[in-house]
Design a protein around this motif. Structure first.
Motif, short mmCIF file in Angstrom:
data_model
loop_
_atom_site.label_atom_id
_atom_site.label_comp_id
_atom_site.label_asym_id
_atom_site.label_seq_id
_atom_site.Cartn_x
_atom_site.Cartn_y
_atom_site.Cartn_z
N ASN A 44 0.84 -1.18 0.00
CA ASN A 44 0.00 0.00 0.00
C ASN A 44 0.88 1.24 0.00
O ASN A 44 1.63 1.51 0.94
CB ASN A 44 -0.91 0.00 1.22
CG ASN A 44 -1.86 1.16 1.20
OD1 ASN A 44 -1.44 2.30 1.08
ND2 ASN A 44 -3.14 0.88 1.29
N LEU A 45 0.77 1.99 -1.08
CA LEU A 45 1.66 3.12 -1.26
C LEU A 45 1.28 4.32 -0.40
O LEU A 45 2.08 5.24 -0.22
CB LEU A 45 1.68 3.52 -2.73
CG LEU A 45 2.26 2.44 -3.64
CD1 LEU A 45 1.96 2.72 -5.10
CD2 LEU A 45 3.77 2.37 -3.43
N LEU A 46 0.07 4.30 0.12
CA LEU A 46 -0.31 5.39 1.01
C LEU A 46 0.36 5.20 2.36
O LEU A 46 0.89 6.14 2.97
CB LEU A 46 -1.81 5.46 1.18
CG LEU A 46 -2.62 5.73 -0.08
CD1 LEU A 46 -4.07 5.99 0.27
CD2 LEU A 46 -2.05 6.92 -0.82
N GLY A 47 0.35 3.96 2.82
CA GLY A 47 1.01 3.67 4.09
C GLY A 47 2.48 4.04 4.03
O GLY A 47 2.99 4.77 4.89
N LEU A 59 3.07 7.80 3.52
CA LEU A 59 2.78 8.59 4.71
C LEU A 59 3.96 8.55 5.67
O LEU A 59 4.40 9.57 6.20
CB LEU A 59 1.54 8.01 5.39
CG LEU A 59 1.05 8.72 6.64
CD1 LEU A 59 0.73 10.17 6.32
CD2 LEU A 59 -0.17 8.02 7.20
N GLY A 81 0.17 17.81 -0.49
CA GLY A 81 -0.58 16.97 0.45
C GLY A 81 -0.45 15.49 0.14
O GLY A 81 -0.92 14.64 0.90
N ARG A 82 0.16 15.18 -0.97
CA ARG A 82 0.37 13.77 -1.32
C ARG A 82 1.81 13.34 -1.13
O ARG A 82 2.21 12.27 -1.58
CB ARG A 82 -0.02 13.52 -2.78
CG ARG A 82 -1.51 13.63 -3.03
CD ARG A 82 -1.88 13.16 -4.41
NE ARG A 82 -3.26 13.47 -4.73
CZ ARG A 82 -4.30 12.79 -4.28
NH1 ARG A 82 -4.11 11.76 -3.50
NH2 ARG A 82 -5.52 13.14 -4.61
N ASN A 83 2.57 14.19 -0.50
CA ASN A 83 3.99 13.88 -0.30
C ASN A 83 4.66 13.46 -1.61
O ASN A 83 5.37 12.45 -1.66
CB ASN A 83 4.17 12.75 0.73
CG ASN A 83 3.72 13.17 2.12
OD1 ASN A 83 3.22 14.28 2.31
ND2 ASN A 83 3.92 12.30 3.08
N GLY A 138 5.91 9.82 -1.57
CA GLY A 138 4.68 9.28 -2.12
C GLY A 138 4.86 8.45 -3.38
O GLY A 138 3.93 7.91 -3.92
N ARG A 139 6.09 8.38 -3.85
CA ARG A 139 6.36 7.72 -5.15
C ARG A 139 5.46 8.30 -6.22
O ARG A 139 4.75 7.58 -6.93
CB ARG A 139 6.16 6.21 -5.05
CG ARG A 139 7.17 5.54 -4.17
CD ARG A 139 7.38 4.09 -4.54
NE ARG A 139 8.58 3.55 -3.92
CZ ARG A 139 9.81 3.84 -4.31
NH1 ARG A 139 10.01 4.65 -5.34
NH2 ARG A 139 10.84 3.31 -3.69
#
Lengths: 344, 344
Positions: free
Chosen positions: B48-51, B54, B113-115, B59-60
Motif C-alpha cells: 500500500n503506497l499510502l502507508g 505517509l 498533500g500527497r507527499n 509518495g512515489r
DNA sequence: GTGAAAGCGCTAACAG
DNA sequence: CTGTTAGCGCTTTCAC
C-alpha cells in the motif's frame, strides 16, 4: 508543515472536530467551525491526502490507463478525464501501458495500492488480462473506448459498428465501389466491429461483403503511409480509403498527395475520431466523430455512482457517433484507375 | 486485501523484515527472504503506497503542472515525464492549470498533500505566484519550459533567444526582409526571449530591430488563422511569418492556403516545437525543435538529485535548439506583394 | 455537538 | 541480520 493536531491545538478543539469541519461530514457548531477555520488559515494548514486516503480508503485519485499516450485520441482521454476527475476533487494518475500487458498489470497494481477512487481502463488488446485483477477488489472501474463484445465490467464505448457503417455508407452513396479499409490491430475488438459495420453497409448496397478489402494496421501515422504503398500496388482500382482512425487517415492522405494523387478527386479518404488535427490539414478530413469528452464524462460519473465494481456490474454505455463530412471525400473518378504516381 | 502484517505472520517474521525484503533497504538472510517472498506471492500481497508514503514522506509520485494540456507540446511533456517518472518507480499526476493561476495553486497544494517526490512546473505566466508555495517546503521542484529570466528555482528550459535567432537568421539568409512574428502571450517570458532573438538577428543583418513586426497571440491554432487576416491587412508586403509555436504556424499556413497564397512560394512560414504534426502537413513545416524528451529526462533527474529544493538551488539547464529545415520556407518572391486573395 | 482512542499500512529508530 | 516500538496524519467508531 502543520498537521491537524496543530490546528486542533490552536483552535482548542480535538482533531476529530477539525476533521469534521474540513469534510463537512456532520454538523459542527457555527462558533467552533469559525475557530477551526481561522486556525487553518493562520497556520496555512494543508490536509495530507495520504493520511486521509489511508484511513478512509479513498485516495481522491483516479487512474487512467491508456495503451498509447502519444496518440492524440488518448491525449484527449487524458485531457477530459483530468477535467472530470477534478470536479470530483480527485487528481488524475495517467499510465501509458505502451501496448505492453505487463506494464498494464503493474500500473493497475500501483493504482490499487494507492486506494484510488476509480480506474478508467483502455485495454492494450483483447488479450489483456489485467481486468481480472479488479474482479475481487472493491475498486470501481470502467472500461473506456476499448471494450469487448461481452465485457465483464462496466464500459463506455462508442458505437463502432455504426461508425463503420457510417463511413462506408457515405462512400457508397457517393458512388464508390472500390473501397479499402485500413484497420487498427485486429486483436482489438473495436477494429473488428468497425470492419463489421463496413461489411454490413456493403451488403445493404448488394455488394459482396466478404470481399471487403482491408489492410491491418496499428493506429499509427506511419502505417497510413505504408498502407498506401500496399494499396497502390495491389489494388490500383481503389477509389476510396477508410482508415479506422484519423492518424492513419492523415498518413494515407500524405502518402497519396506525395505521389501527386489528388484528394478527393482521385481518391477519397475517411477517418475516425475527429481529433483536432483533422481540420488542420488540407483537404480537411471527413471523419466519424468520437465523442471523447462525453465518454469521459459518463465514465467518470459511473465510477462515482458506486456500483461500477467487480464483474457483476456490467452496465454498458454505447455512445452514438456521427459522420462529419469535410473535404476529403467526393464522387469517384468516372474513368479508370489512379493516375500513375507523379513525382512531387 | 492482505497487508504486511499478514505476510509477516505467514512467513513467521516481523513486519519490519517484510519491509526490508520489499525495499531491499538492508541485507536480509537468503532463507528468510525467500520465505517472505513466497508468502507475498501466496497471498497476492500488494504494497500500500499510502502507508509507505505517509511514513517515509515519499509518495512515489511526481506531479506535472501544465498550462494547457490540449496543446500538443504539453502533451509531449506529459508523455515523456510519465516515461521518466516510471523509471524512478513513480506514478505521474498531471494537472491542467488551464491558464488559471488559482487552479495552479490548488493543484500544487494537492501535490504537497500527497507527499510527492517532486514537481515539474510549467507556469501559466510570469505573474504566476505558485512557486512561492514551494520555497519553504522541502519538496523538490523544477521549472520546465516556461522559465523566467531570474528564476528562483531549478529550471530546465530551451534556449529561447537562440531559437528566435535561428528562425530569423534562416529567413534572413533566404533573403526575407519583411518578416512578421506571431508571438505567444507576452506575459510569458520565453515569448519575449524568442522575440529578442529575432531582434538580435535583425541587428546582425543591419536591419532596424526596433521595427521588428509582431502580433501577440496565445499559442493556439485559431490565433494563427486570425493573425493572417491581420497581417494581410496591415502588412501586405510580408514575405515570411515566424510563429512562436507550431500550432499557430499551422494555423497561419492554413489561413494563407485558404486564400490561395502559396507556401513557400508566396510566403515562408517557420514554427517552434517540432510537434509530430509538423511533418504531417503539406508543405512540411520548417521549425525550431524543442527537445521535449531530453528536457523531461533532465528535469526528472534533477528532481531526484535531491537538491532541487527551495529557492536556494537555482541550477538552470538551458538546452540548445536546432532548426529543422523542411518545405515551408524558401526565397521570397522577387517582385512585389502577396497576390490578392484567391478564393479557394 | 464534541472528545478520546483506535488503527488504516507502512517505515524508521533503536536495541540486540 | 532481525524484532520491537513508535508514529506518519488522518478518519472512524464509540462514548458522553
Amino acid at each position: 508543515m502543520p498537521s491537524m493536531k496543530d490546528v486542533a491545538r490552536l483552535a482548542g478543539v480535538s482533531v476529530a472536530t477539525v476533521s469534521r469541519v474540513i469534510n463537512k461530514t456532520v454538523p459542527v457548531e457555527e462558533q467552533t467551525r469559525t475557530r477551526v477555520e481561522e486556525a487553518i488559515t493562520r497556520l496555512g494548514y494543508r490536509p495530507n491526502l495520504l493520511g486521509s486516503g489511508l484511513r478512509s480508503r479513498r485516495g481522491r485519485l483516479i487512474g487512467l490507463a491508456v495503451p498509447d499516450i502519444a496518440n492524440p485520441s488518448f491525449a484527449n482521454f487524458v485531457r477530459y478525464t483530468e477535467e472530470f476527475a477534478r470536479r470530483h476533487k480527485c487528481n488524475l494518475i495517467v499510465g501509458n501501458t505502451a501496448d505492453d500487458p505487463a506494464a498494464e498489470r503493474r500500473f493497475i497494481d500501483q493504482l490499487l495500492g494507492r486506494n484510488v477512487d476509480g480506474i478508467l481502463f483502455s485495454r492494450v488488446s483483447d488479450e489483456s488480462e489485467s481486468l481480472r485483477m479488479l474482479d475481487d477488489v472493491g475498486t470501481p472501474f470502467v472500461v473506456i473506448d476499448r471494450g469487448m463484445q461481452d465485457e465483464r465490467a462496466a464500459s463506455v464505448v462508442m458505437d463502432n459498428e455504426r461508425t463503420g457503417h457510417l463511413a462506408a455508407r457515405h462512400l457508397l452513396s457517393l458512388g464508390h465501389r472500390e473501397i479499402v479499409c485500413v484497420t487498427g490491430p485486429l486483436n482489438v475488438a473495436l477494429c473488428r466491429q468497425r470492419l463489421a459495420g463496413l461489411r454490413a453497409a456493403l451488403r445493404e448496397s448488394e455488394l459482396d461483403a466478404s470481399e471487403a478489402c482491408f489492410v491491418e494496421g496499428n493506429f499509427k501515422y506511419g502505417f497510413g503511409e505504408e498502407a498506401v504503398e500496399h494499396i497502390l500496388t495491389h489494388r490500383p482500382e481503389t477509389t476510396a480509403i477508410w482508415a479506422q482512425n484519423d492518424l492513419m487517415a492523415i498518413g494515407v492522405m500524405n502518402a497519396l498527395q506525395r505521389r501527386g494523387i489528388r484528394i478527393p478527386e482521385d481518391v477519397s479518404v475517411v477517418g475516425v475520431d475527429d481529433i483536432e488535427f483533422a481540420t488542420m490539414i488540407r483537404p480537411q478530413l471527413t471523419t466519424v466523430q468520437q465523442p471523447f469528452r462525453e465518454m469521459c464524462r459518463i465514465a467518470v460519473e459511473m465510477l462515482f455512482e458506486g456500483n461500477a465494481t467487480g464483474a457483476d456490474f456490467r452496465r454498458r454505455v454505447v455512445i452514438s457517433t456521427q459522420l462529419v463530412i469535410r473535404e476529403s471525400t467526393s464522387h469517384p473518378r468516372v474513368d479508370g484507375e489512379i493516375p500513375h504516381s507523379v513525382a512531387r
